[in-house]
Design a protein around this motif. Structure first.
Motif, PDB file in Angstrom:
ATOM      1  N   GLU A  93      -0.355 -18.092 -13.774  1.00  0.00           N
ATOM      2  CA  GLU A  93       0.971 -17.492 -13.965  1.00  0.00           C
ATOM      3  C   GLU A  93       0.907 -15.966 -13.816  1.00  0.00           C
ATOM      4  O   GLU A  93       1.833 -15.333 -13.274  1.00  0.00           O
ATOM      5  N   LEU A  94      -0.215 -15.376 -14.273  1.00  0.00           N
ATOM      6  CA  LEU A  94      -0.366 -13.925 -14.156  1.00  0.00           C
ATOM      7  C   LEU A  94      -0.460 -13.515 -12.673  1.00  0.00           C
ATOM      8  O   LEU A  94       0.099 -12.463 -12.264  1.00  0.00           O
ATOM      9  N   GLN A 117      -6.094 -23.894 -20.726  1.00  0.00           N
ATOM     10  CA  GLN A 117      -4.879 -23.144 -21.018  1.00  0.00           C
ATOM     11  C   GLN A 117      -4.982 -21.705 -20.498  1.00  0.00           C
ATOM     12  O   GLN A 117      -4.003 -21.140 -19.977  1.00  0.00           O
ATOM     13  N   ARG A 118      -6.181 -21.118 -20.605  1.00  0.00           N
ATOM     14  CA  ARG A 118      -6.393 -19.765 -20.066  1.00  0.00           C
ATOM     15  C   ARG A 118      -6.200 -19.731 -18.549  1.00  0.00           C
ATOM     16  O   ARG A 118      -5.589 -18.801 -17.983  1.00  0.00           O
ATOM     17  N   ASP A 119      -6.734 -20.749 -17.883  1.00  0.00           N
ATOM     18  CA  ASP A 119      -6.594 -20.793 -16.425  1.00  0.00           C
ATOM     19  C   ASP A 119      -5.129 -20.915 -16.024  1.00  0.00           C
ATOM     20  O   ASP A 119      -4.694 -20.307 -15.031  1.00  0.00           O
ATOM     21  N   ARG A 120      -4.347 -21.675 -16.781  1.00  0.00           N
ATOM     22  CA  ARG A 120      -2.921 -21.779 -16.448  1.00  0.00           C
ATOM     23  C   ARG A 120      -2.232 -20.420 -16.634  1.00  0.00           C
ATOM     24  O   ARG A 120      -1.349 -20.037 -15.841  1.00  0.00           O
ATOM     25  N   GLU A 172      10.833  -3.925 -15.300  1.00  0.00           N
ATOM     26  CA  GLU A 172      10.355  -3.807 -16.688  1.00  0.00           C
ATOM     27  C   GLU A 172      10.047  -5.190 -17.272  1.00  0.00           C
ATOM     28  O   GLU A 172       9.061  -5.364 -17.999  1.00  0.00           O
ATOM     29  N   SER A 173      10.871  -6.200 -17.014  1.00  0.00           N
ATOM     30  CA  SER A 173      10.604  -7.552 -17.535  1.00  0.00           C
ATOM     31  C   SER A 173       9.330  -8.130 -16.935  1.00  0.00           C
ATOM     32  O   SER A 173       8.558  -8.825 -17.610  1.00  0.00           O
ATOM     33  N   LEU A 174       9.063  -7.859 -15.652  1.00  0.00           N
ATOM     34  CA  LEU A 174       7.835  -8.359 -15.045  1.00  0.00           C
ATOM     35  C   LEU A 174       6.604  -7.696 -15.651  1.00  0.00           C
ATOM     36  O   LEU A 174       5.588  -8.350 -15.908  1.00  0.00           O
ATOM     37  N   TYR A 175       6.722  -6.399 -15.913  1.00  0.00           N
ATOM     38  CA  TYR A 175       5.594  -5.712 -16.541  1.00  0.00           C
ATOM     39  C   TYR A 175       5.357  -6.215 -17.973  1.00  0.00           C
ATOM     40  O   TYR A 175       4.208  -6.383 -18.417  1.00  0.00           O
ATOM     41  N   ALA A 176       6.433  -6.490 -18.675  1.00  0.00           N
ATOM     42  CA  ALA A 176       6.293  -7.022 -20.052  1.00  0.00           C
ATOM     43  C   ALA A 176       5.651  -8.418 -20.038  1.00  0.00           C
ATOM     44  O   ALA A 176       4.791  -8.749 -20.869  1.00  0.00           O
ATOM     45  N   ARG A 177       6.069  -9.232 -19.046  1.00  0.00           N
ATOM     46  CA  ARG A 177       5.486 -10.580 -18.944  1.00  0.00           C
ATOM     47  C   ARG A 177       4.012 -10.488 -18.597  1.00  0.00           C
ATOM     48  O   ARG A 177       3.188 -11.256 -19.117  1.00  0.00           O
ATOM     49  N   ARG A 178       3.635  -9.554 -17.721  1.00  0.00           N
ATOM     50  CA  ARG A 178       2.221  -9.397 -17.360  1.00  0.00           C
ATOM     51  C   ARG A 178       1.389  -8.964 -18.563  1.00  0.00           C
ATOM     52  O   ARG A 178       0.270  -9.446 -18.766  1.00  0.00           O
ATOM     53  N   ALA A 179       1.946  -8.062 -19.364  1.00  0.00           N
ATOM     54  CA  ALA A 179       1.213  -7.633 -20.570  1.00  0.00           C
ATOM     55  C   ALA A 179       1.020  -8.800 -21.551  1.00  0.00           C
ATOM     56  O   ALA A 179      -0.048  -8.974 -22.159  1.00  0.00           O
ATOM     57  N   LEU A 197       0.921 -12.029 -20.803  1.00  0.00           N
ATOM     58  CA  LEU A 197      -0.044 -12.969 -20.249  1.00  0.00           C
ATOM     59  C   LEU A 197      -1.465 -12.454 -20.380  1.00  0.00           C
ATOM     60  O   LEU A 197      -2.396 -13.226 -20.682  1.00  0.00           O
ATOM     61  N   ASN A 198      -1.655 -11.178 -20.184  1.00  0.00           N
ATOM     62  CA  ASN A 198      -2.992 -10.613 -20.369  1.00  0.00           C
ATOM     63  C   ASN A 198      -3.463 -10.765 -21.815  1.00  0.00           C
ATOM     64  O   ASN A 198      -4.639 -11.073 -22.077  1.00  0.00           O
ATOM     65  N   SER A 199      -2.554 -10.563 -22.761  1.00  0.00           N
ATOM     66  CA  SER A 199      -2.922 -10.701 -24.174  1.00  0.00           C
ATOM     67  C   SER A 199      -3.278 -12.145 -24.512  1.00  0.00           C
ATOM     68  O   SER A 199      -4.273 -12.424 -25.195  1.00  0.00           O
ATOM     69  N   ARG A 200      -2.495 -13.083 -24.004  1.00  0.00           N
ATOM     70  CA  ARG A 200      -2.759 -14.504 -24.307  1.00  0.00           C
ATOM     71  C   ARG A 200      -4.042 -14.976 -23.627  1.00  0.00           C
ATOM     72  O   ARG A 200      -4.787 -15.784 -24.185  1.00  0.00           O
ATOM     73  N   ILE A 201      -4.305 -14.479 -22.431  1.00  0.00           N
ATOM     74  CA  ILE A 201      -5.550 -14.854 -21.754  1.00  0.00           C
ATOM     75  C   ILE A 201      -6.752 -14.349 -22.539  1.00  0.00           C
ATOM     76  O   ILE A 201      -7.749 -15.067 -22.718  1.00  0.00           O
ATOM     77  N   ALA A 202      -6.663 -13.136 -23.064  1.00  0.00           N
ATOM     78  CA  ALA A 202      -7.763 -12.599 -23.873  1.00  0.00           C
ATOM     79  C   ALA A 202      -7.928 -13.418 -25.169  1.00  0.00           C
ATOM     80  O   ALA A 202      -9.053 -13.668 -25.628  1.00  0.00           O
ATOM     81  N   ASP A 203      -6.805 -13.840 -25.745  1.00  0.00           N
ATOM     82  CA  ASP A 203      -6.883 -14.644 -26.970  1.00  0.00           C
ATOM     83  C   ASP A 203      -7.539 -15.991 -26.704  1.00  0.00           C
ATOM     84  O   ASP A 203      -8.386 -16.454 -27.488  1.00  0.00           O
TER      85      ASP A 203
END
Length: 508
Positions: free
Chosen positions: A171-172, A164-167, A195-202, A204-210
């Motif tokens: 996407e990131l 799931q992290r790799d997916r 702004e929406s792209l930056y929010a999506r990147r943030a 995805l970074n949070s979910r990858i860390a989780d």
């Protein structure tokens, strides 16, 4: 004219008389005491002749990933069921190097969940060493299987999280590429898209860390579960105490034998339907109980018991002698289930009557009970039933016979015109007591009363029938009183009081 009152009408009779049932069961105490003793002996013998097989026991602490304080034991029950599978049994046999069948081996051990995390394994074998070896192999196999399952579960969970992290990373990358390909533009729409792209990147970074953290926790948690699953009580042989096992089995056999004996006695009492209470015997025979006597024991009892029995016997002989002297017809004693006692009563009664004149005892008993009675010099003569007609008129005849099955009913009239029934409590069935009463009525032999042998000492029922004054002892005394001119007694109802009005006008 007298009223006809029975102790208990058939319509009011209970389906099951608990009092009679308790008395009948208590009278058969030899049966259930013997069965209780037999159960005790069998239980003790089984402990000696069939000792338990050599056994071993071990305890395993099982750690679960889903452990909760409020768990009701579901997880440990699952472990118990897993222990009883052919996979565990087969691997244990392989560890032992035994070519046995796993299905057969499963019959030699069992698992028990003591707590939510403690499993006890009991194993039997041909010897203590074999049982201990089997217990160790089973415990090691179960621990290895449990650890393997925990590791496989953690590995699968970690792999799923990393996938799931790799997916999310893929996407990131797409989001980052979209941000990098954007040319600087002006206007509100371009600003909102960036702004929406930056929010999506943030996000995805949070979910990858989780996912990274959860995968790491899954990998870190497995060593704790592996270390927590271990053998906490080394396999050891179970020591059996023969005295303790014998006492335990004897107590269990005693209780089972007692319960079975009571059940058999109760069922037998209901099926046999043998009256034991005074009121039942009196109602079935249609005659009152005039005296009671303990059964003559074959072995003498204690002094106090002999003295009490002798006093009761003497009172009975006095009562019967008074009855025979006041009777204008010959009196016989007919026994049911107590021939020996009836013979002794007849001999003693004849001795008491010998003071008034010669007495001849007519022996109509089917056996030699009367002939085997202890005789004294000067005792009355005893003749057979075939010589009953040859008794001189000046001699008083006292007949002794039996109303047991097989009785020649037509011969009873030669023993006496009236009779006293000597009946042992609980010997004859209700149907046979009815038969005796009916046959005596057909022979026109009135029953003066019933002498009850071996009654229940706790019986408090009334054995008196309040009808039939023409045959009862009190009826004889009243007839003698009328013959002597004493007039009508208070116990007798006048004729006008006994007459029922035919209609309401006559009643007025």
């Amino acid at each position: 004219m007298t009223t006809h009152t029975t102790p208990e009408s058939p319509a009011a009779a209970p389906l099951l008389d608990l009092q009679a049932l308790v008395v009948a069961v208590r009278r058969r105490r030899r049966l259930w005491c013997s069965m209780a003793l037999l159960g005790l002996l069998v239980g003790a013998a089984m402990a000696v002749l069939m000792p338990p097989a050599p056994a071993a026991v071990t305890k395993v602490l099982v750690a679960h990933q889903e452990d909760q304080p409020n768990d009701t034991g579901t997880l440990i029950r699952t472990d118990v069921e897993l222990l009883g599978t052919t996979r565990i049994a087969g691997k244990a046999l392989q560890a032992l190097g035994s070519p046995g069948n796993p299905e057969d081996f499963m019959q030699d051990y069992r698992g028990t969940g003591l707590t939510n995390n403690l499993l006890q394994i009991d194993v039997t074998g041909d010897s203590d060493a074999e049982a201990v070896a089997r217990a160790k192999a089973l415990a090691d196999t179960f621990v290895a299987d449990h650890v393997k399952r925990m590791r496989e579960t953690a590995k699968a969970e970690s792999k799923a999280l990393l996938d799931q992290r790799d997916r999310m990373r893929n996407e990131l990358d797409k989001v980052n590429k979209a941000i990098g390909d954007r040319s600087p533009e002006s206007g509100p729409k371009a600003s909102a898209s960036i702004e929406s792209l930056y929010a999506r990147r943030a996000e995805l970074n949070s979910r990858i860390a989780d996912f990274d953290q959860r995968a790491e926790e899954a990998r870190i948690g497995t060593p704790k579960l592996v270390a927590g699953t271990q053998i906490v009580d080394a396999p050891h042989a179970v020591r059996h105490s023969l005295p303790k096992a014998a006492v335990t089995n004897a107590v269990i056999g005693l209780v089972l034998g007692l319960v079975l004996g009571l059940a058999v006695a109760a069922v037998g009492a209901v099926v046999a339907d043998r009256p034991v209470l005074r009121r039942e015997i009196a109602a079935n025979l249609g005659a009152s109980v005039i005296a009671e006597l303990r059964r003559v024991p074959r072995r003498p009892g204690g002094p106090w018991r002999r003295r009490r029995t002798r006093a009761t016997h003497e009172r009975l002989i006095t009562t019967l002698a008074r009855t025979v002297r006041g009777s204008t017809e010959t009196v016989s004693l007919l026994e049911l289930g107590c021939a020996r006692t009836a013979g002794l009563i007849a001999v003693d009664l004849a001795r008491a009557l010998a003071a008034d004149g010669p007495v001849v005892i007519v022996d109509g008993l089917p056996g030699p009970q009367l002939a085997n009675c202890r005789r004294k010099p000067g005792d009355p003569e005893v003749i057979g039933g075939e010589r009953a007609a040859t008794v001189p008129r000046q001699a008083r005849k006292l007949g002794v016979g039996s109303v047991a099955p097989g009785t020649a009913w037509t011969d009873l009239q030669y023993l006496g015109g009236q009779t006293v029934l000597v009946v042992r409590a609980g010997h004859g069935s209700a149907a046979w007591l009815h038969t005796v009463a009916r046959q005596l009525a057909d022979q026109r032999i009135p029953v003066i009363g019933v002498v009850l042998i071996d009654p229940d000492p706790r019986d408090r029922t009334d054995g008196t029938l309040w009808d039939g004054l023409h045959i009862a002892l009190r009826g004889q005394s009243e007839r003698l009183a009328r013959q002597n001119g004493m007039g009508q007694l208070r116990t007798e109802r006048p004729i006008w009081a006994a007459r029922v009005p035919a209609n309401d006008q006559e009643a007025r």
